[in-house]
Design a protein around this motif. Structure first.
Motif, PDB file in Angstrom:
ATOM      1  N   ALA A 190       3.616  -4.995 -18.252  1.00 54.20           N
ATOM      2  CA  ALA A 190       4.743  -5.171 -18.624  1.00 54.20           C
ATOM      3  C   ALA A 190       5.778  -4.000 -18.911  1.00 54.20           C
ATOM      4  O   ALA A 190       6.968  -3.979 -18.548  1.00 54.20           O
ATOM      5  CB  ALA A 190       4.732  -5.975 -19.923  1.00 54.20           C
ATOM      6  N   VAL A 191       4.932  -3.014 -19.333  1.00 53.60           N
ATOM      7  CA  VAL A 191       5.902  -1.547 -19.683  1.00 53.60           C
ATOM      8  C   VAL A 191       6.406  -0.825 -18.300  1.00 53.60           C
ATOM      9  O   VAL A 191       7.503  -0.637 -18.173  1.00 53.60           O
ATOM     10  CB  VAL A 191       5.218  -0.767 -20.626  1.00 53.60           C
ATOM     11  N   LEU A 192       5.524  -1.026 -17.625  1.00 55.81           N
ATOM     12  CA  LEU A 192       5.833  -0.363 -16.102  1.00 55.81           C
ATOM     13  C   LEU A 192       6.769  -1.206 -15.328  1.00 55.81           C
ATOM     14  O   LEU A 192       7.813  -0.650 -14.690  1.00 55.81           O
ATOM     15  CB  LEU A 192       4.578  -0.288 -15.341  1.00 55.81           C
ATOM     16  N   LEU A 193       6.662  -2.644 -15.420  1.00 56.86           N
ATOM     17  CA  LEU A 193       7.677  -3.416 -14.760  1.00 56.86           C
ATOM     18  C   LEU A 193       8.946  -3.265 -15.439  1.00 56.86           C
ATOM     19  O   LEU A 193      10.087  -2.839 -14.662  1.00 56.86           O
ATOM     20  CB  LEU A 193       7.247  -4.809 -15.070  1.00 56.86           C
ATOM     21  N   SER A 194       9.123  -3.248 -16.746  1.00 59.23           N
ATOM     22  CA  SER A 194      10.383  -3.000 -17.256  1.00 59.23           C
ATOM     23  C   SER A 194      11.032  -1.319 -16.997  1.00 59.23           C
ATOM     24  O   SER A 194      12.313  -1.370 -16.821  1.00 59.23           O
ATOM     25  CB  SER A 194      10.341  -3.117 -18.888  1.00 59.23           C
ATOM     26  N   PHE A 195      10.291  -0.650 -16.715  1.00 55.88           N
ATOM     27  CA  PHE A 195      10.706   0.827 -16.606  1.00 55.88           C
ATOM     28  C   PHE A 195      11.392   0.571 -14.974  1.00 55.88           C
ATOM     29  O   PHE A 195      12.325   1.293 -14.847  1.00 55.88           O
ATOM     30  CB  PHE A 195       9.764   1.581 -16.568  1.00 55.88           C
ATOM     31  N   ILE A 196      10.612   0.212 -14.149  1.00 49.30           N
ATOM     32  CA  ILE A 196      11.072   0.164 -12.898  1.00 49.30           C
ATOM     33  C   ILE A 196      12.312  -0.829 -12.509  1.00 49.30           C
ATOM     34  O   ILE A 196      13.302  -0.342 -11.763  1.00 49.30           O
ATOM     35  CB  ILE A 196       9.886  -0.727 -11.778  1.00 49.30           C
ATOM     36  N   ILE A 197      12.509  -1.750 -13.411  1.00 47.98           N
ATOM     37  CA  ILE A 197      13.888  -2.599 -13.319  1.00 47.98           C
ATOM     38  C   ILE A 197      14.760  -1.850 -13.975  1.00 47.98           C
ATOM     39  O   ILE A 197      16.009  -1.830 -13.380  1.00 47.98           O
ATOM     40  CB  ILE A 197      13.503  -3.924 -14.049  1.00 47.98           C
ATOM     41  N   ASP A 198      14.709  -1.223 -15.112  1.00 47.74           N
ATOM     42  CA  ASP A 198      15.541  -0.643 -15.922  1.00 47.74           C
ATOM     43  C   ASP A 198      16.205   0.635 -15.061  1.00 47.74           C
ATOM     44  O   ASP A 198      17.135   1.111 -15.029  1.00 47.74           O
ATOM     45  CB  ASP A 198      15.107  -0.044 -17.087  1.00 47.74           C
ATOM     46  N   SER A 199      15.203   1.208 -14.014  1.00 46.52           N
ATOM     47  CA  SER A 199      15.404   2.439 -13.453  1.00 46.52           C
ATOM     48  C   SER A 199      16.185   1.986 -12.071  1.00 46.52           C
ATOM     49  O   SER A 199      16.580   2.897 -11.216  1.00 46.52           O
ATOM     50  CB  SER A 199      14.383   3.252 -13.132  1.00 46.52           C
ATOM     51  N   ASN A 200      16.293   0.638 -11.873  1.00 44.22           N
ATOM     52  CA  ASN A 200      17.106   0.148 -10.582  1.00 44.22           C
ATOM     53  C   ASN A 200      16.270   0.303  -9.385  1.00 44.22           C
ATOM     54  O   ASN A 200      16.721   0.981  -8.304  1.00 44.22           O
ATOM     55  CB  ASN A 200      18.691   0.681 -10.505  1.00 44.22           C
ATOM     56  N   LEU A 201      14.896   0.325  -9.550  1.00 34.36           N
ATOM     57  CA  LEU A 201      14.060   0.824  -8.275  1.00 34.36           C
ATOM     58  C   LEU A 201      13.508  -0.328  -7.573  1.00 34.36           C
ATOM     59  O   LEU A 201      12.437  -0.388  -7.107  1.00 34.36           O
ATOM     60  CB  LEU A 201      13.097   1.427  -8.661  1.00 34.36           C
ATOM     61  N   GLN A 202      14.116  -1.663  -7.857  1.00 32.23           N
ATOM     62  CA  GLN A 202      13.498  -2.742  -7.382  1.00 32.23           C
ATOM     63  C   GLN A 202      13.481  -2.933  -5.802  1.00 32.23           C
ATOM     64  O   GLN A 202      12.654  -3.355  -5.287  1.00 32.23           O
ATOM     65  CB  GLN A 202      14.385  -3.886  -7.669  1.00 32.23           C
ATOM     66  N   GLU A 203      14.362  -2.225  -5.029  1.00 30.04           N
ATOM     67  CA  GLU A 203      14.512  -2.098  -3.669  1.00 30.04           C
ATOM     68  C   GLU A 203      13.387  -1.149  -3.143  1.00 30.04           C
ATOM     69  O   GLU A 203      12.934  -1.453  -2.072  1.00 30.04           O
ATOM     70  CB  GLU A 203      15.839  -1.749  -3.179  1.00 30.04           C
ATOM     71  N   VAL A 204      12.965  -0.102  -4.116  1.00 22.75           N
ATOM     72  CA  VAL A 204      11.995   0.872  -3.580  1.00 22.75           C
ATOM     73  C   VAL A 204      10.666   0.207  -3.792  1.00 22.75           C
ATOM     74  O   VAL A 204       9.535   0.349  -2.972  1.00 22.75           O
ATOM     75  CB  VAL A 204      12.038   2.006  -4.266  1.00 22.75           C
ATOM     76  N   PHE A 205      10.273  -0.548  -4.658  1.00 21.06           N
ATOM     77  CA  PHE A 205       9.005  -1.054  -5.163  1.00 21.06           C
ATOM     78  C   PHE A 205       8.990  -2.785  -5.172  1.00 21.06           C
ATOM     79  O   PHE A 205       8.674  -3.348  -6.013  1.00 21.06           O
ATOM     80  CB  PHE A 205       8.376  -0.534  -6.648  1.00 21.06           C
ATOM     81  N   THR A 206       9.154  -3.258  -3.953  1.00 18.44           N
ATOM     82  CA  THR A 206       9.953  -4.795  -3.989  1.00 18.44           C
ATOM     83  C   THR A 206       8.127  -5.552  -4.112  1.00 18.44           C
ATOM     84  O   THR A 206       8.211  -6.283  -5.093  1.00 18.44           O
ATOM     85  CB  THR A 206      10.335  -5.165  -2.552  1.00 18.44           C
ATOM     86  N   LYS A 260       0.835  -1.233  -0.151  1.00 19.14           N
ATOM     87  CA  LYS A 260      -0.014   0.252  -0.084  1.00 19.14           C
ATOM     88  C   LYS A 260       0.914   1.288   0.031  1.00 19.14           C
ATOM     89  O   LYS A 260       0.480   2.020  -0.746  1.00 19.14           O
ATOM     90  CB  LYS A 260      -1.059  -0.024   1.178  1.00 19.14           C
ATOM     91  N   THR A 261       1.951   1.255   0.877  1.00 24.56           N
ATOM     92  CA  THR A 261       2.792   2.433   0.621  1.00 24.56           C
ATOM     93  C   THR A 261       3.487   2.563  -0.505  1.00 24.56           C
ATOM     94  O   THR A 261       3.415   3.750  -0.997  1.00 24.56           O
ATOM     95  CB  THR A 261       4.094   2.150   1.925  1.00 24.56           C
ATOM     96  N   GLU A 262       4.052   1.392  -1.330  1.00 31.83           N
ATOM     97  CA  GLU A 262       4.438   1.521  -2.535  1.00 31.83           C
ATOM     98  C   GLU A 262       3.646   2.218  -3.627  1.00 31.83           C
ATOM     99  O   GLU A 262       4.016   3.076  -4.466  1.00 31.83           O
ATOM    100  CB  GLU A 262       5.303   0.315  -2.825  1.00 31.83           C
ATOM    101  N   LEU A 263       2.211   1.538  -3.583  1.00 29.87           N
ATOM    102  CA  LEU A 263       1.210   2.239  -4.646  1.00 29.87           C
ATOM    103  C   LEU A 263       0.931   3.512  -4.248  1.00 29.87           C
ATOM    104  O   LEU A 263       0.738   4.271  -5.231  1.00 29.87           O
ATOM    105  CB  LEU A 263       0.169   1.350  -4.380  1.00 29.87           C
ATOM    106  N   THR A 264       0.878   3.882  -2.762  1.00 26.37           N
ATOM    107  CA  THR A 264       0.532   5.313  -2.977  1.00 26.37           C
ATOM    108  C   THR A 264       1.740   6.230  -3.313  1.00 26.37           C
ATOM    109  O   THR A 264       1.320   7.345  -3.905  1.00 26.37           O
ATOM    110  CB  THR A 264       0.788   5.624  -1.401  1.00 26.37           C
ATOM    111  N   LEU A 265       2.963   5.904  -3.199  1.00 24.37           N
ATOM    112  CA  LEU A 265       4.068   6.544  -3.772  1.00 24.37           C
ATOM    113  C   LEU A 265       3.956   6.659  -5.379  1.00 24.37           C
ATOM    114  O   LEU A 265       4.086   7.537  -5.970  1.00 24.37           O
ATOM    115  CB  LEU A 265       5.505   5.978  -3.400  1.00 24.37           C
TER     116      LEU A 265
END
Length: 568
Positions: free
Chosen positions: A468-484, A449-454
């Motif tokens: 799929a596009v959103l997932l690729s963007f998060i991975i390419d931006s190295n935000l895996q730890e922010v949006f686990t 819920k915190t991650e979705l709010t962000l």
């Protein structure tokens, strides 16, 4: 000296493997009628080996001098095919081990030898993108839920037994044996894997929607019944086809009861070539060399093509069909996910609504312009046609809304509709969120819920077209730890198969591999050749694939050729 001999032997076996891979890739029969040295029909495999020997002296010397292991017998072919399939399955198993979630698709068909074949396909994420892999064709004696579910569970056991929550989705057609809520295949698999939610194939659902729309009104049922008579008239007569080829210069595709897109092709061709078809029927009627029965049928079809009601419905469905085809083609894409389906559904309903509210008057006028002659049949009121057409449009829109509604586990897709992010930022979608957590208890509720709010609060995430596009963007931006947890939920949605179209593609390969002349092919050989054809891109991408096959081939049994290196 030993290792040099082994290297030479492995080179020779690799050439044989390449010949087998070539035949499998292009779905060619390996064996010929007679594979003896003096045969005039040794088969494609032997022909490839002989051709390669002409340009490779090492292979030519081997074939001429070999007395113990030549490597071209049918037993060696079968052993190498077994090894190829084992290596392929090991590669797919390794990919599944690295994937966080897994979805399955299955469908059944009857092969050329009247045996029931069930195909199993796996869908999972690799490097942030969904992939669908052929796993195996199962031959089953009975088409029962118990038999089919046992076959699927046996294949799943070594892959997901350690983590039952890894299997998050299963997609089949709407047949009771597969989709039954109490004792169907999906219910039996969900007993063992509780988060393996069932998704009724959306491509099949579109066919059901259109079938229901075409059966609501008696005029529409009559129209499609009459329409099917036109391709049937030309189906089994070379004489009639000769008239068609000379005058119309276009084949009339036959409609298939279970595939609405085939009906679409028939509608469009008949509409576009209506005048030519009328001319063709007139010439058949006037030709002295045609029998009375054919002339009678040709006259009936000519009058049908000139009949006002038929022309109206032909024109109406000619306007409707392109939107059905566009939606159907979207559903056939391998990478489509639930968010994209929602957007495609919205456009589809808008298009049908536009025809209902804006185009009907134009369709009526166009139908009048296309009418050739006034018929003696009872004149129908144009208001009746308009009312019936509105009814068909309403059925398409309402049934599509009902069948494609996001329910249960698919509610999670509503959380990632980017057009709503600004609204969600002001008012968090608690109802969708609650249902998502109920469907996937492995998610960490508070963190998600915190991650979705962000996610909702940032404008840069409001332009993505799919999960799929959103997932690729998060991975390419190295935000895996922010949006686990967000990545985990996106992985679930991307992994979830929305259609079983890949199974249909596999069945097309099955028909080309197992033909009338190869109807006695064993199941092991069929699966090996199928993986070479269906997954040729994956196999070509593995640089040491042949080496792995030869390693397994060497250990399969005691060979009369050295293929294993000795360690120094």
């Amino acid at each position: 000296m030993h290792n040099e001999k082994v290297a030479s032997n492995r080179f020779l076996v690799s050439k044989i493997v390449e010949a087998i891979k070539f035949c499998g890739t292009f779905e060619l029969a390996l064996r010929g009628h007679d594979e003896s040295e003096n045969s005039e029909n040794p088969g494609i495999f032997q022909g490839l080996i002989n051709y390669t020997a002409e340009i490779d002296k090492t292979l030519k010397d081997h074939l001429e001098r070999a007395t113990v292991f030549k490597g071209t017998s049918k037993e060696i072919q079968n052993d190498l095919l077994d090894c190829i399939f084992e290596v392929y399955q090991e590669i797919v198993s390794a990919e599944i081990d690295n994937a966080e979630f897994l979805g399955i698709m299955a469908d059944e068909t009857t092969d050329v030898s009247s045996k029931l074949q069930t195909v199993l396909i796996f869908r999972y994420c690799k490097d942030g993108k969904p992939v669908e892999r052929f796993w195996e064709f199962f031959k089953s004696e009975q088409q029962t839920a118990e038999v089919l579910s046992n076959l699927i569970l046996k294949a799943l056991e070594p892959l997901v037994a350690k983590n039952p929550n890894k299997l998050i989705a299963q997609s089949y057609d709407g047949a009771a044996v597969m989709s039954g809520k109490q004792s169907g295949v999906q219910a039996r698999i969900k007993e063992k894997y509780p988060v393996a939610h069932f998704v009724h194939c959306y491509a099949h659902q579109l066919n059901l929607i259109m079938s229901q729309a075409s059966s609501q009104n008696n005029d529409v049922r009559l129209f499609f019944g009459n329409l099917s008579e036109i391709p049937a008239f030309f189906s089994n007569s070379c004489q009639r086809v000769a008239f068609l080829d000379r005058i119309v210069k276009r084949k009339i595709p036959r409609s298939v009861p279970t595939r609405w897109n085939f009906k679409s092709r028939t509608v469009n061709v008949v509409f576009e070539y209506k005048e030519e078809l009328i001319e063709c029927m007139e010439e058949i009627e006037e030709s002295p060399g045609v029998n009375v029965s054919t002339k009678t049928q040709a006259g009936a079809i000519r009058r049908l093509l000139q009949e006002k009601s038929f022309v109206f419905w032909l024109t109406f469905f000619h306007y409707v069909m392109p939107h059905v085809d566009i939606f159907f083609n979207e559903l056939q894409r391998r990478l489509i996910d639930s968010v994209q389906i929602g957007k495609c559904l919205k456009k589809f309903k808008e298009s049908i609504s536009n025809i209902r509210n804006e185009k009907l008057y134009d369709i009526l006028n166009e139908a009048k312009a296309l009418q050739v002659t006034e018929t003696k049949r009872r004149k129908l009121n144009e208001d009746t046609w308009r009312a019936s057409a509105i009814e068909v449009c309403d059925v398409i829109i309402n049934v599509a809304e009902d069948r494609f509604a996001y329910t249960d586990q698919l509610n999670a897709a509503n959380l990632f509709i980017c057009e709503r992010f600004e609204l969600y930022d002001r008012s968090f979608p608690d109802d969708y969120f609650k249902r998502t957590i109920e469907s996937y208890p492995m998610l960490e509720k508070n963190r998600l819920k915190t991650e979705l709010t962000l996610l909702y609060s940032s404008a840069e995430y409001r332009t993505f077209s799919s999960c799929a596009v959103l997932l690729s963007f998060i991975i390419d931006s190295n935000l895996q730890e922010v949006f686990t947890e967000t990545i985990k939920l996106l992985n679930i949605l991307v992994t979830m198969p929305m259609t079983t179209v890949e199974a249909e593609r596999n069945f097309s390969s099955l028909k080309r591999i197992k033909t009338f002349l190869r109807s006695t092919m064993s199941q092991d050989r069929l699966n090996a050749l199928a993986c070479l054809s269906i997954e040729q891109k994956l196999i070509r991408s593995i640089p040491d694939f042949n080496e792995k096959v030869i390693d397994k081939f060497a250990l399969k049994k005691d060979r009369r050729i050295d293929l294993v290196f000795k360690r120094k």
